[in-house]
Design an enzyme around this catalytic site. Structure first.
Site, PDB file in Angstrom:
ATOM      1  N   TRP A 174     -11.162 -23.072   9.497  1.00  0.00           N
ATOM      2  CA  TRP A 174     -11.092 -21.849   8.675  1.00  0.00           C
ATOM      3  C   TRP A 174     -10.834 -20.734   9.678  1.00  0.00           C
ATOM      4  CZ3 TRP A 174     -13.740 -17.157   8.050  1.00  0.00           C
ATOM      5  CH2 TRP A 174     -13.570 -16.521   6.821  1.00  0.00           C
ATOM      6  N   CYS A 232     -15.342 -24.057   9.084  1.00  0.00           N
ATOM      7  CA  CYS A 232     -14.816 -25.246   9.751  1.00  0.00           C
ATOM      8  C   CYS A 232     -15.729 -26.460   9.569  1.00  0.00           C
ATOM      9  CB  CYS A 232     -14.686 -24.984  11.241  1.00  0.00           C
ATOM     10  SG  CYS A 232     -13.808 -23.476  11.635  1.00  0.00           S
ATOM     11  N   ARG A 246     -15.999 -27.231   2.262  1.00  0.00           N
ATOM     12  CA  ARG A 246     -16.458 -26.081   3.039  1.00  0.00           C
ATOM     13  C   ARG A 246     -15.419 -24.962   3.071  1.00  0.00           C
ATOM     14  NH1 ARG A 246     -20.596 -27.606   6.946  1.00  0.00           N
ATOM     15  NH2 ARG A 246     -19.818 -26.041   8.388  1.00  0.00           N
ATOM     16  N   LYS A 301     -17.440 -22.594   1.836  1.00  0.00           N
ATOM     17  CA  LYS A 301     -18.710 -22.904   1.171  1.00  0.00           C
ATOM     18  C   LYS A 301     -19.892 -22.391   1.988  1.00  0.00           C
ATOM     19  CE  LYS A 301     -21.418 -24.904  -1.832  1.00  0.00           C
ATOM     20  NZ  LYS A 301     -21.604 -24.158  -3.096  1.00  0.00           N
ATOM     21  N   HIS A 326     -21.682   6.989 -15.736  1.00  0.00           N
ATOM     22  CA  HIS A 326     -21.665   7.810 -14.524  1.00  0.00           C
ATOM     23  C   HIS A 326     -20.415   7.548 -13.693  1.00  0.00           C
ATOM     24  CE1 HIS A 326     -25.701   9.141 -15.496  1.00  0.00           C
ATOM     25  NE2 HIS A 326     -25.984   7.871 -15.777  1.00  0.00           N
ATOM     26  N   LYS A 360     -18.270 -14.957  -9.994  1.00  0.00           N
ATOM     27  CA  LYS A 360     -17.677 -16.265 -10.327  1.00  0.00           C
ATOM     28  C   LYS A 360     -16.227 -16.097 -10.748  1.00  0.00           C
ATOM     29  CE  LYS A 360     -19.713 -18.530  -9.010  1.00  0.00           C
ATOM     30  NZ  LYS A 360     -20.979 -18.609  -8.351  1.00  0.00           N
ATOM     31  N   ASN A 401     -16.757 -25.133  15.892  1.00  0.00           N
ATOM     32  CA  ASN A 401     -17.114 -24.255  14.764  1.00  0.00           C
ATOM     33  C   ASN A 401     -17.867 -23.072  15.346  1.00  0.00           C
ATOM     34  OD1 ASN A 401     -16.218 -26.321  13.220  1.00  0.00           O
ATOM     35  ND2 ASN A 401     -18.145 -26.718  12.159  1.00  0.00           N
ATOM     36  N   GLY A 402     -17.579 -21.869  14.838  1.00  0.00           N
ATOM     37  CA  GLY A 402     -18.276 -20.685  15.352  1.00  0.00           C
ATOM     38  C   GLY A 402     -17.284 -19.771  16.060  1.00  0.00           C
ATOM     39  N   GLU A 412     -23.356 -11.928 -11.177  1.00  0.00           N
ATOM     40  CA  GLU A 412     -22.963 -13.303 -10.870  1.00  0.00           C
ATOM     41  C   GLU A 412     -21.712 -13.696 -11.675  1.00  0.00           C
ATOM     42  OE1 GLU A 412     -23.529 -15.257  -8.616  1.00  0.00           O
ATOM     43  OE2 GLU A 412     -23.000 -17.237  -9.356  1.00  0.00           O
ATOM     44  N   GLU A 442     -13.952 -15.072  -7.757  1.00  0.00           N
ATOM     45  CA  GLU A 442     -13.758 -16.010  -6.647  1.00  0.00           C
ATOM     46  C   GLU A 442     -12.891 -17.205  -7.004  1.00  0.00           C
ATOM     47  OE1 GLU A 442     -17.272 -17.721  -4.763  1.00  0.00           O
ATOM     48  OE2 GLU A 442     -18.287 -17.891  -6.672  1.00  0.00           O
TER      49      GLU A 442
HETATM   50  C1  AGP Z   1     -20.996 -18.305  -4.488  1.00  0.00           C
HETATM   51  O1  AGP Z   1     -20.231 -18.849  -5.481  1.00  0.00           O
HETATM   52  C2  AGP Z   1     -20.425 -18.172  -3.177  1.00  0.00           C
HETATM   53  N1  AGP Z   1     -19.580 -19.183  -2.804  1.00  0.00           N
HETATM   54  C3  AGP Z   1     -21.208 -17.432  -2.117  1.00  0.00           C
HETATM   55  O2  AGP Z   1     -21.430 -16.153  -2.592  1.00  0.00           O
HETATM   56  C4  AGP Z   1     -22.549 -18.031  -1.606  1.00  0.00           C
HETATM   57  O3  AGP Z   1     -23.521 -17.941  -2.581  1.00  0.00           O
HETATM   58  C5  AGP Z   1     -22.957 -17.266  -0.336  1.00  0.00           C
HETATM   59  O4  AGP Z   1     -21.999 -17.461   0.665  1.00  0.00           O
HETATM   60  C6  AGP Z   1     -24.334 -17.653   0.177  1.00  0.00           C
HETATM   61  O5  AGP Z   1     -24.394 -18.999   0.561  1.00  0.00           O
HETATM   62  P1  AGP Z   1     -25.786 -19.688   0.835  1.00  0.00           P
HETATM   63  O6  AGP Z   1     -26.564 -19.688  -0.426  1.00  0.00           O
HETATM   64  O7  AGP Z   1     -25.451 -21.063   1.309  1.00  0.00           O
HETATM   65  O8  AGP Z   1     -26.475 -18.875   1.890  1.00  0.00           O
END
Ligand code: AGP
Length: 618
Positions: free
Chosen positions: A74, A2, A27, A613, A512, A493, A100-101, A489, A496
């Protein structure tokens, strides 16, 4: 997650709030809303979906006043629809809140109001507006600031909250506990926001509220107290990001812009790291902020690296660097797991917490769990003044500038660079490397930005590959040593932003179990730079190819000739200036590949579905 933006003291407060919400879109959210306070009534407009829906609705119901409050939600409690969008009003329409929260005891609080009370939403947040309005009714001469403080004592959970009340048309009251909240005052206008991105067009002088702080914001200024009403100081600082850094500057997406910013971001992260303690003394590598004696690092016998998502993958490279240079055993752990077990941590354990935002609740909580056991904590963060950076004993900032796209790119490469610096720093502090060896290695790392420029030239070739592979059913990323975090990674990517099924495995683990997934039509992306694990990677490539997979290999100048005999497609990267710097280069083609696959599939690259985000809830 949020986003919050509040403005008081400007005739066009509603426009300002909509602009602020636009800057918070990154976000991740599923509905948006705003309330204005014109002193006669609180008028709320809110809509499920993208901000455009809210803007359209605001156009149908023009609102104007000098105090307004906006929110992007969110969903956690209740579906992402109009009625659950924030702001929420109390039944009499006297108080509005955005939150938020998570209010963990919201059901108990709802029950305390009695059976007759109707709620207009399924959220955990609405009850807070009811409670504050009740408090105002109960205590005739109470103002919003006092009433909010009284109610806060009853809340359990995490929150940044912002209130407006119809009786107090030029005031915003905000409160913070375990969810970030920034306040600012400039040119007779008061602001609050969930992060600085929403404020930098107005001012760079901001203050982050600390847990338990409550503030009254008006056009005259900001007053900050604790919940008992005693005056306290927030954390004041200057934001060093400029507005242009938070805009697309001609790129189609923030993600693409941020991928191309990596040479500069890495150069900025490496800049000015060597400082002489006194004239004539050899220059030593330094951290940005260190609140522990450097000598303590000599007594460290174990390191935990804690992080989530992409930051965790950077931490995996950090492990290799610290073990290689500083000779200390390192465990890398998902922050959300660390905090709920009984890790063996003591004052000789160093904890490195990595977070781009510095606001990821799991990482903050894991670091504080370690600090409770007297372990020193060093934060690697991209956001100056973030909660993690403030709470740690030492900080190494990545100077990537604002990262807006949900899919992390430049934050990742700069986090790796920060981990390399930290590995060298620990080696220096423990006397494992001479200062001259540290500065020689640093000199090699300074060649990374130029090598990154070369890698970015592969963009056209990568776009063609993305076109070809965009409909593949299953993609497996494999790597060994420094290639493994990059395989992980790359898979993250791709999934997501393109929603394709992608996984990563250590190449040696495939036999395995995971190799059972390979069939005609699968794609295997293999990280295969020249180096000591290259011959093993070649064998693994042959194994998947024999079972019908197409292979896209990421090689380096020293490995591509051989790779061409085994892989369907080969991308050739320059040799990295140091083996441990290889991941900074090899992740870039995977970022570009994901980006082009997602755009070719027509996906919303910067705001992928279901993702946020900054993850400020558990
Ligand atoms: C990465 O593309 C993501 N959006 C996500 O994994 C992100 O790295 C993770 O939420 C950690 O965020 P931060 O580095 O702000 O703690």
């Amino acid at each position: 997650m949020c986003g919050i933006i509040g403005i008081t003291g400007r005739d066009d407060a509603v426009d300002g709030v909509v602009n602020g919400l636009r800057r918070l879109e990154y976000r991740g959210y599923d509905s948006a809303g705003a309330v204005i306070n014109d002193g006669r009534e609180l008028r709320v407009v809110k809509r499920a979906g993208k901000l455009g829906e809210l803007v359209k609705a605001l156009g149908d119901t023009p609102l104007s006043a000098s105090t307004a409050l906006g929110h992007t939600r969110w969903a956690t409690h209740g579906a992402p629809n109009d009625r659950n969008a924030h702001p929420h009003l109390d039944p009499s329409g006297r108080v509005a809140v955005v939150h938020n929260g998570i209010i963990e005891n919201y059901q108990e609080l709802r029950a305390s109001l009695g059976d007759g009370v109707r709620f207009a939403s399924d959220t955990d947040s609405e009850v807070v507006a009811h409670l504050v309005a009740d408090e105002l009714d109960r205590t005739q001469d109470a103002d919003l600031f006092t009433a909010v403080r009284t109610v806060l004592a009853r809340l359990k959970g995490a929150y940044s909250l912002c209130f407006v009340a119809v009786d107090d048309p030029t005031t915003l009251v905000v409160a913070k506990y375990e969810a970030p909240l920034i306040v600012a005052h400039a040119d007779g206008v008061g602001y609050c926001a969930s992060d600085v991105a929403a404020l930098i067009e107005h001012t760079t002088e901001v203050a982050a509220l600390l847990d338990g702080q409550v503030a009254r914001i008006s056009p005259d200024g900001i007053e900050v107290t604790d919940v008992d009403g005693a005056s306290v100081e927030p954390h004041r600082y200057t934001v060093d990001w400029d507005l242009s850094a938070a805009e697309k500057q001609g790129y189609d997406h923030f993600m693409l812009k941020e991928i191309h910013e990596q040479p500069q971001a890495v150069a900025d992260t490496l800049l000015d790291r060597l400082n002489a303690p006194a004239p004539g003394q050899p220059a030593r590598l330094t951290l940005d902020e260190l609140r522990i004696d450097e000598g303590e690092f000599g007594r460290i016998d174990k390191v935990f690296i804690l992080a989530c998502g992409t930051s965790l993958h950077a931490g995996m490279v950090g492990k290799l660097a610290i073990e290689h240079w500083a000779g200390i055993p390192v465990d890398v752990e998902v922050a959300s797991e660390f905090r709920y077990r009984d890790p063996i941590v003591d004052p000789h354990t160093l904890v490195i917490a990595i977070s781009q935002s510095g606001e990821t609740i799991d990482t903050i909580a894991a670091a504080s769990h370690a600090r409770d056991q007297r372990a020193p904590v060093i934060a690697i963060s991209n956001v100056v003044g973030s909660t993690l950076a403030r709470e740690a004993d030492g900080v190494l900032y990545t100077h990537a500038g604002p990262e807006v796209a949900v899919a992390s790119t430049k934050a990742f490469t700069t986090q790796i660079v920060a981990c390399l610096l930290l590995g060298l720093y620990l080696a220096q502090a423990r006397g494992r490397l001479y200062t001259s060896e540290v500065s020689d290695t640093l000199g090699r790392l300074e060649q990374i930005p130029a090598a990154l420029e070369q890698v970015l030239e592969l963009d056209g070739q990568i776009r063609e590959l993305a076109e070809r592979y965009k409909d593949v059913d299953y993609t497996m990323f494999i790597g060994r040593h420094a290639g493994l975090p990059i395989a992980m990674e790359g898979a993250l990517k791709l999934k997501e932003i393109s929603y394709l099924h992608a996984e990563a495995f250590p190449a040696g683990e495939m036999k395995h179990g995971p190799i059972a997934l390979i069939e005609d039509g699968s794609l295997v992306v293999a990280l295969a730079p020249a180096g000591h694990v290259f011959p093993k990677m070649v064998s693994n490539i042959q194994e998947v190819r024999a079972r019908g997979a197409s292979v896209l290999a990421i090689g380096t100048e020293g490995s591509t000739e051989e790779l061409k005999a085994h892989a369907d497609d080969v991308l050739t990267l320059p040799e990295p200036p140091h083996e441990l710097a290889g991941p900074v280069l090899s992740v870039v083609p995977l970022q570009l590949f994901s980006y082009h696959v997602a755009t070719a599939r027509g996906e919303d690259v910067d705001q992928p579905r279901n993702l946020a985000k900054t993850v400020t809830v558990e």
